[in-house]
Design an enzyme around this catalytic site. Structure first.
Site, PDB file in Angstrom:
ATOM      1  N   PHE B  65       0.871  -1.174   0.000  1.00 24.53           N
ATOM      2  CA  PHE B  65       0.000   0.000   0.000  1.00 24.53           C
ATOM      3  C   PHE B  65       0.909   1.225   0.000  1.00 24.53           C
ATOM      4  O   PHE B  65       1.652   1.455   0.946  1.00 24.53           O
ATOM      5  CB  PHE B  65      -0.874  -0.057   1.263  1.00 24.53           C
ATOM      6  CG  PHE B  65      -1.884   1.028   1.423  1.00 24.53           C
ATOM      7  CD1 PHE B  65      -2.581   1.154   2.623  1.00 24.53           C
ATOM      8  CD2 PHE B  65      -2.191   1.922   0.410  1.00 24.53           C
ATOM      9  CE1 PHE B  65      -3.538   2.139   2.803  1.00 24.53           C
ATOM     10  CE2 PHE B  65      -3.153   2.916   0.577  1.00 24.53           C
ATOM     11  CZ  PHE B  65      -3.823   3.012   1.790  1.00 24.53           C
ATOM     12  N   GLY B  73      -1.510  13.427   1.777  1.00 28.61           N
ATOM     13  CA  GLY B  73      -2.257  14.504   2.420  1.00 28.61           C
ATOM     14  C   GLY B  73      -3.500  14.934   1.674  1.00 28.61           C
ATOM     15  O   GLY B  73      -4.166  15.903   2.045  1.00 28.61           O
ATOM     16  N   GLY B  75      -5.977  12.621   0.881  1.00 22.61           N
ATOM     17  CA  GLY B  75      -7.040  11.648   1.127  1.00 22.61           C
ATOM     18  C   GLY B  75      -7.027  10.475   0.168  1.00 22.61           C
ATOM     19  O   GLY B  75      -7.950   9.658   0.157  1.00 22.61           O
ATOM     20  N   SER B  78      -6.813   7.181   2.171  1.00 25.33           N
ATOM     21  CA  SER B  78      -8.113   6.895   2.784  1.00 25.33           C
ATOM     22  C   SER B  78      -9.079   6.344   1.748  1.00 25.33           C
ATOM     23  O   SER B  78      -9.834   5.408   2.014  1.00 25.33           O
ATOM     24  CB  SER B  78      -8.718   8.158   3.381  1.00 25.33           C
ATOM     25  OG  SER B  78      -7.904   8.631   4.416  1.00 25.33           O
ATOM     26  N   PHE B  98      -3.212  -7.631   7.450  1.00 24.81           N
ATOM     27  CA  PHE B  98      -2.002  -7.073   6.850  1.00 24.81           C
ATOM     28  C   PHE B  98      -0.945  -7.047   7.943  1.00 24.81           C
ATOM     29  O   PHE B  98      -1.261  -7.208   9.122  1.00 24.81           O
ATOM     30  CB  PHE B  98      -2.232  -5.651   6.306  1.00 24.81           C
ATOM     31  CG  PHE B  98      -2.944  -4.744   7.266  1.00 24.81           C
ATOM     32  CD1 PHE B  98      -4.341  -4.711   7.320  1.00 24.81           C
ATOM     33  CD2 PHE B  98      -2.227  -3.931   8.141  1.00 24.81           C
ATOM     34  CE1 PHE B  98      -4.999  -3.879   8.217  1.00 24.81           C
ATOM     35  CE2 PHE B  98      -2.886  -3.098   9.041  1.00 24.81           C
ATOM     36  CZ  PHE B  98      -4.275  -3.070   9.083  1.00 24.81           C
ATOM     37  N   ASN B 104       6.909   1.366  12.617  1.00 21.50           N
ATOM     38  CA  ASN B 104       6.269   2.272  11.664  1.00 21.50           C
ATOM     39  C   ASN B 104       5.075   2.961  12.329  1.00 21.50           C
ATOM     40  O   ASN B 104       3.914   2.660  12.057  1.00 21.50           O
ATOM     41  CB  ASN B 104       5.838   1.478  10.423  1.00 21.50           C
ATOM     42  CG  ASN B 104       5.354   2.380   9.299  1.00 21.50           C
ATOM     43  OD1 ASN B 104       5.077   3.555   9.511  1.00 21.50           O
ATOM     44  ND2 ASN B 104       5.235   1.816   8.108  1.00 21.50           N
ATOM     45  N   TYR B 111      -3.829   3.063  10.638  1.00 22.83           N
ATOM     46  CA  TYR B 111      -4.694   1.887  10.678  1.00 22.83           C
ATOM     47  C   TYR B 111      -5.520   1.826  11.968  1.00 22.83           C
ATOM     48  O   TYR B 111      -6.697   1.465  11.942  1.00 22.83           O
ATOM     49  CB  TYR B 111      -3.873   0.601  10.525  1.00 22.83           C
ATOM     50  CG  TYR B 111      -3.267   0.433   9.147  1.00 22.83           C
ATOM     51  CD1 TYR B 111      -1.893   0.342   8.975  1.00 22.83           C
ATOM     52  CD2 TYR B 111      -4.078   0.375   8.009  1.00 22.83           C
ATOM     53  CE1 TYR B 111      -1.339   0.192   7.709  1.00 22.83           C
ATOM     54  CE2 TYR B 111      -3.528   0.229   6.743  1.00 22.83           C
ATOM     55  CZ  TYR B 111      -2.162   0.143   6.603  1.00 22.83           C
ATOM     56  OH  TYR B 111      -1.612  -0.003   5.357  1.00 22.83           O
ATOM     57  N   LYS B 112      -4.916   2.201  13.095  1.00 27.65           N
ATOM     58  CA  LYS B 112      -5.654   2.130  14.357  1.00 27.65           C
ATOM     59  C   LYS B 112      -6.830   3.095  14.354  1.00 27.65           C
ATOM     60  O   LYS B 112      -7.901   2.793  14.880  1.00 27.65           O
ATOM     61  CB  LYS B 112      -4.721   2.396  15.539  1.00 27.65           C
ATOM     62  CG  LYS B 112      -3.887   1.169  15.900  1.00 27.65           C
ATOM     63  CD  LYS B 112      -3.191   1.287  17.236  1.00 27.65           C
ATOM     64  CE  LYS B 112      -2.768  -0.110  17.707  1.00 27.65           C
ATOM     65  NZ  LYS B 112      -1.931  -0.069  18.919  1.00 27.65           N
ATOM     66  N   GLU B 123      -2.972 -11.504  20.425  1.00 26.95           N
ATOM     67  CA  GLU B 123      -3.070 -12.968  20.395  1.00 26.95           C
ATOM     68  C   GLU B 123      -1.716 -13.672  20.308  1.00 26.95           C
ATOM     69  O   GLU B 123      -1.657 -14.894  20.272  1.00 26.95           O
ATOM     70  CB  GLU B 123      -3.990 -13.395  19.239  1.00 26.95           C
ATOM     71  CG  GLU B 123      -5.408 -12.832  19.390  1.00 26.95           C
ATOM     72  CD  GLU B 123      -6.334 -13.203  18.226  1.00 26.95           C
ATOM     73  OE1 GLU B 123      -5.932 -14.008  17.374  1.00 26.95           O
ATOM     74  OE2 GLU B 123      -7.458 -12.665  18.180  1.00 26.95           O
TER      75      GLU B 123
END
Lengths: 171, 141
Positions: B65, B73, B75, B78, B98, B104, B111-112, B123
């Protein structure tokens, strides 16, 4: 004990699900297996298979009806943009009472052979960090812990978050 | 790590656009009047494929990606993730997986913010690899 390895067929789906549940039970997470035989059949034996399986079968004493499925490996092909095709080992299990006969080693040898034939540059898989026996089994065969060596961490975005992202928001 | 990219255009072509695609790509393209100084109009991409979780079924796996620096910047990233989410939902995937390098921070935050969970942390999963040389050793036995 006589055993043989073969490619899974549609008729093996009930045994595949049985072994998936047994392995989940071993990890104390059996209730998390929501996959059904119908989905396994469609996804593995339809026009586009999303997974492949190798089955280990013990020959019965009598007719071929006595054959019993005692182990399996589920795999599929992934793609590394630097080097190309990889074989990804998703699930790998031999029933407790049939361990120590070399079935696991034979399955892994079979997969290595397959990886070579399909021009894969490597085999990848995840192992739980507290699963010492499996870690040792794989390290003996040359596996490297990329999480430790290169710092890779596995992330997941679950369905509800995907739906949130896919649906147009207030933006 | 550019010298580690040994994949060729020929292999990418065969592997992605032959009878059996081993990967899929989404590309972001700008109008030619916004092309880069080298003349490129394709300025971002995502490479993905389908994987399988034996407990829940199909998953969408995001392999690569990237948005070219001068086009960040706006979008685009997104939007790419949005289209991938739509693809995942449409193809009845249970989630998207992923990997991210632990140092990083920017990507981890990106992502969070969108709901990603660190399964290595939660896990205890560790990624292992057996390289070609060792596979050959095993297959020859």
């Amino acid at each position: 004990m006589e055993y043989k390895l073969r490619k899974a067929e549609a008729k093996d789906v009930p045994d595949i699900l049985r072994l998936v549940k047994e392995l989940a039970k071993y990890e104390e997470m059996e209730h998390q297996v929501t996959l059904t035989e119908k989905e396994l059949l469609e996804d593995g034996f339809g026009d586009t298979p999303f997974y492949h399986c190798i089955i280990a079968e013990i020959q019965g004493g009598g007719s071929s009806d006595d054959a019993k499925v005692v182990g399996f490996a589920m795999y599929y092909f992934t793609y590394d943009p630097w080097v190309g095709k990889q074989l990804y080992l998703e699930e790998f299990y031999v029933m407790d009472e049939y361990r120590g006969l070399g079935i696991g080693s034979e399955i892994l040898r079979h997969l290595s052979d397959l990886a070579m034939k399909t021009r894969c540059t490597g085999m990848m898989f995840v192992v739980a960090e507290n699963n010492e026996p499996s870690i040792q089994f794989y390290k003996r065969r040359g596996a490297e812990d990329l999480s430790q060596e290169e710092g890779w961490r596995l992330y997941r975005i679950d369905k509800s978050s995907l739906v949130k992202m896919a649906t147009p928001g207030e933006e | 790590m550019e010298e580690q990219v040994i994949l060729t255009e020929k292999e990418l072509l065969e592997d992605g656009f032959g009878d059996h695609p081993f990967y899929h790509c989404l590309v972001a393209e700008v109008p030619s009047d916004q092309r880069t100084s080298e003349g490129y109009t394709v300025i971002a991409f995502a490479m993905y494929y389908f994987t399988y979780d034996p407990w829940i079924g199909k998953l969408l796996y995001l392999e690569d990606f990237y948005v070219m620096e001068q086009f960040r910047g706006f979008g685009i990233g997104s939007q790419i993730l949005k289209v991938l989410s739509e693809t995942a939902v449409r193809t009845r995937c249970s989630s998207m997986h992923f990997i991210v390098a632990e140092n990083n921070k920017k990507s981890i935050e990106f992502y969070k913010r969108r709901g990603a969970a660190d399964l290595s942390y939660e896990e205890g999963w560790r990624l292992f690899a057996i390289d070609k040389e060792r596979l050959m050793k095993m297959s020859a036995k």
